[in-house]
Design a protein around this motif. Sequence first.
Motif, short mmCIF file in Angstrom:
data_model
loop_
_atom_site.label_atom_id
_atom_site.label_comp_id
_atom_site.label_asym_id
_atom_site.label_seq_id
_atom_site.Cartn_x
_atom_site.Cartn_y
_atom_site.Cartn_z
N GLY A 225 0.83 -1.20 0.00
CA GLY A 225 0.00 0.00 0.00
C GLY A 225 0.86 1.25 0.00
O GLY A 225 1.93 1.28 0.62
N ALA A 226 0.40 2.28 -0.70
CA ALA A 226 1.22 3.48 -0.89
C ALA A 226 1.51 4.21 0.41
O ALA A 226 2.44 5.01 0.48
CB ALA A 226 0.56 4.42 -1.89
N ALA A 227 0.75 3.96 1.48
CA ALA A 227 0.96 4.68 2.73
C ALA A 227 1.74 3.88 3.77
O ALA A 227 1.95 4.34 4.88
CB ALA A 227 -0.38 5.13 3.32
N VAL A 228 2.17 2.67 3.41
CA VAL A 228 2.90 1.84 4.39
C VAL A 228 4.26 2.50 4.68
O VAL A 228 5.04 2.76 3.77
CB VAL A 228 3.10 0.40 3.86
CG1 VAL A 228 3.98 -0.41 4.81
CG2 VAL A 228 1.75 -0.27 3.66
N PRO A 229 4.54 2.77 5.96
CA PRO A 229 5.79 3.47 6.28
C PRO A 229 7.03 2.58 6.16
O PRO A 229 6.96 1.36 6.25
CB PRO A 229 5.59 3.92 7.74
CG PRO A 229 4.56 3.01 8.30
CD PRO A 229 3.69 2.56 7.15
N CYS A 230 8.18 3.23 5.96
CA CYS A 230 9.45 2.53 5.76
C CYS A 230 9.77 1.53 6.87
O CYS A 230 10.27 0.45 6.60
CB CYS A 230 10.59 3.54 5.68
SG CYS A 230 10.57 4.49 4.17
N TRP A 231 9.49 1.87 8.13
CA TRP A 231 9.88 0.96 9.22
C TRP A 231 9.17 -0.36 9.12
O TRP A 231 9.73 -1.39 9.47
CB TRP A 231 9.65 1.61 10.59
CG TRP A 231 8.22 1.72 11.03
CD1 TRP A 231 7.38 2.76 10.77
CD2 TRP A 231 7.46 0.77 11.80
NE1 TRP A 231 6.14 2.51 11.32
CE2 TRP A 231 6.16 1.31 11.97
CE3 TRP A 231 7.75 -0.47 12.36
CZ2 TRP A 231 5.15 0.64 12.67
CZ3 TRP A 231 6.75 -1.13 13.06
CH2 TRP A 231 5.47 -0.58 13.21
N ARG A 232 7.96 -0.37 8.62
CA ARG A 232 7.25 -1.65 8.47
C ARG A 232 7.87 -2.46 7.34
O ARG A 232 7.89 -3.68 7.38
CB ARG A 232 5.77 -1.40 8.17
CG ARG A 232 4.99 -0.97 9.40
CD ARG A 232 3.50 -0.96 9.14
NE ARG A 232 2.98 -2.27 8.81
CZ ARG A 232 1.82 -2.49 8.18
NH1 ARG A 232 1.07 -1.45 7.82
NH2 ARG A 232 1.42 -3.70 7.92
N VAL A 233 8.35 -1.76 6.32
CA VAL A 233 8.94 -2.46 5.18
C VAL A 233 10.23 -3.16 5.61
O VAL A 233 10.37 -4.37 5.46
CB VAL A 233 9.18 -1.48 4.01
CG1 VAL A 233 9.93 -2.18 2.87
CG2 VAL A 233 7.86 -0.89 3.53
N TYR A 234 11.18 -2.40 6.20
CA TYR A 234 12.45 -3.06 6.53
C TYR A 234 12.35 -3.92 7.78
O TYR A 234 13.23 -4.73 8.05
CB TYR A 234 13.62 -2.08 6.58
CG TYR A 234 13.62 -1.04 7.67
CD1 TYR A 234 13.87 -1.35 9.00
CD2 TYR A 234 13.43 0.31 7.35
CE1 TYR A 234 13.89 -0.38 9.98
CE2 TYR A 234 13.44 1.29 8.32
CZ TYR A 234 13.67 0.94 9.64
OH TYR A 234 13.69 1.91 10.60
N GLY A 235 11.26 -3.78 8.53
CA GLY A 235 11.07 -4.64 9.70
C GLY A 235 10.51 -6.01 9.35
O GLY A 235 10.38 -6.86 10.22
N SER A 236 10.20 -6.22 8.07
CA SER A 236 9.56 -7.47 7.67
C SER A 236 10.59 -8.49 7.19
O SER A 236 11.39 -8.20 6.28
CB SER A 236 8.57 -7.15 6.53
OG SER A 236 8.40 -8.28 5.72
N ASP A 237 10.57 -9.67 7.77
CA ASP A 237 11.52 -10.72 7.35
C ASP A 237 11.26 -11.16 5.91
O ASP A 237 12.19 -11.50 5.18
CB ASP A 237 11.42 -11.94 8.28
CG ASP A 237 12.00 -11.63 9.66
OD1 ASP A 237 12.85 -10.71 9.74
OD2 ASP A 237 11.58 -12.28 10.63
N ALA A 238 9.99 -11.16 5.51
CA ALA A 238 9.66 -11.55 4.13
C ALA A 238 10.24 -10.55 3.13
O ALA A 238 10.67 -10.92 2.03
CB ALA A 238 8.15 -11.66 3.96
#
Lengths: 163, 290
Positions: free
Chosen positions: B71-84
Amino acid sequence: MATTRVVTATINGRETSFLCEPRQTLLEVLRDVLDQTGTKEGCSNGNCGACTVILNGRSVVSCLVLAVECQGATIETVEGLATADHLAPIQQAFLENAALQCGICTPGFLVAATALLRENPKPTEADVRWHLAGNLCRCTGYDKIIRAVLDAADRQPAATSKT
Amino acid sequence: MRNFDYAAPATLADTVKLLAGQNGRARPLAGGTDLIDHVRTGRLAPDIVVDIKQVPELNIFEFGPQSLRLGAAVPCWRVYGSDAIKADYAALADACMIIGGIQIQNRASVGGNLCNSGPAADSTPALIALGAVCVIAGAQGSREVPVEQFCTGPGKNILQPGELLVELRIPKPPANSGSHYRRFIPRNEMDIAVVGVGASVVLDAAKQTIVSGRIGLGAVAPTPLFAAAASAALAGKPATEATFRAAGEAARQSISPIDDMRGTREFRLQLTGVLVERVLTAAVERARSR
Ligand code: FES
Ligand code: FES
């Protein structure tokens, strides 16, 4: 434009309502409307970290948050760190390590370090430097700040450490 | 700061309606780390700011068998915090970890980084390398555009008044693939790329030959670029230094960097070749170690 609105948020554990216009940042409202002047304004464009607060559990620069976005939010500022008669361990560590000179950057560092130690109770020096890279200090040269954060981490009970 | 109205719609339909009704005077707000500064300095003067963070479609973060929906509003920390993400979309994690400091990463979104359309945006070359597609909604319905066609100039993109970037769709990489993003900056953090390079590679079963690769470049042209010739030249080649060097050389031929405070044109030309080599080396290492 009659755009003024009421926003209710939990600030340092207390439910607080305030009036604001959409153009007002959280930083402005904290300082000018709510008189919570512990949070500092350095650059007002997201570069210095002096205005760091914890918004819904994560550190953010309050100069780049609109106050109207905070309806229902939980906000923690430097005013919420100490109790009536005790400094928080991170504040005590800053004092004992002489981690400040003029002090303008200090509230931002304290809040950013608080967020770091919650997430990572036993950070390495590299972790601390990386995590605090968004906070600028013109006086100390950073070393004492880094030492203070590592010292505060050491004082935390080891049981809370996660790997 | 100049005043504006504010709305935080709960549905995508209401958001599109709001944006479309304002004749281009509305701006979407995700993390606000660019928008609020641009309004404060007068670079943007919206009549209404539409907070899109309540809209479920803009917060989607789903790993499907075919692709990742971001989603276009997902913040960066959630992205790099994801193991997948770290496993399959490592270049994107690399980029999100170095956009601003922690306080910025806690608010700023990949979608916002793309829509701000800066030539040096860190996440865009990573998205290009990973073959992302932009899903755009508007009053007329939705459309899909490859990410390398999204930006049209510094601060400019293909979004029409009333259109909104809803999500990025990134194909799931096949087996034996790896990706990486790296930039050159004078310090380690909190800086803007002098040059940024993202690359992805797919290796054959023996992990010796490159089946296909994609290279995205930042800060070397008015928009982030897909280095088409350099990417095509990787296919069927051995995953060796000589191949990486040739790709770097081909990438240098495709750019039009400028002189500015961060570096000269000459320096950027040199740097692009070096970074392409290093980023390909790292992407291949990742593909081999999985
Ligand atoms: S005042 Fe907010 S980052 Fe400097
Ligand atoms: S103590 Fe003066 S800026 Fe940090």
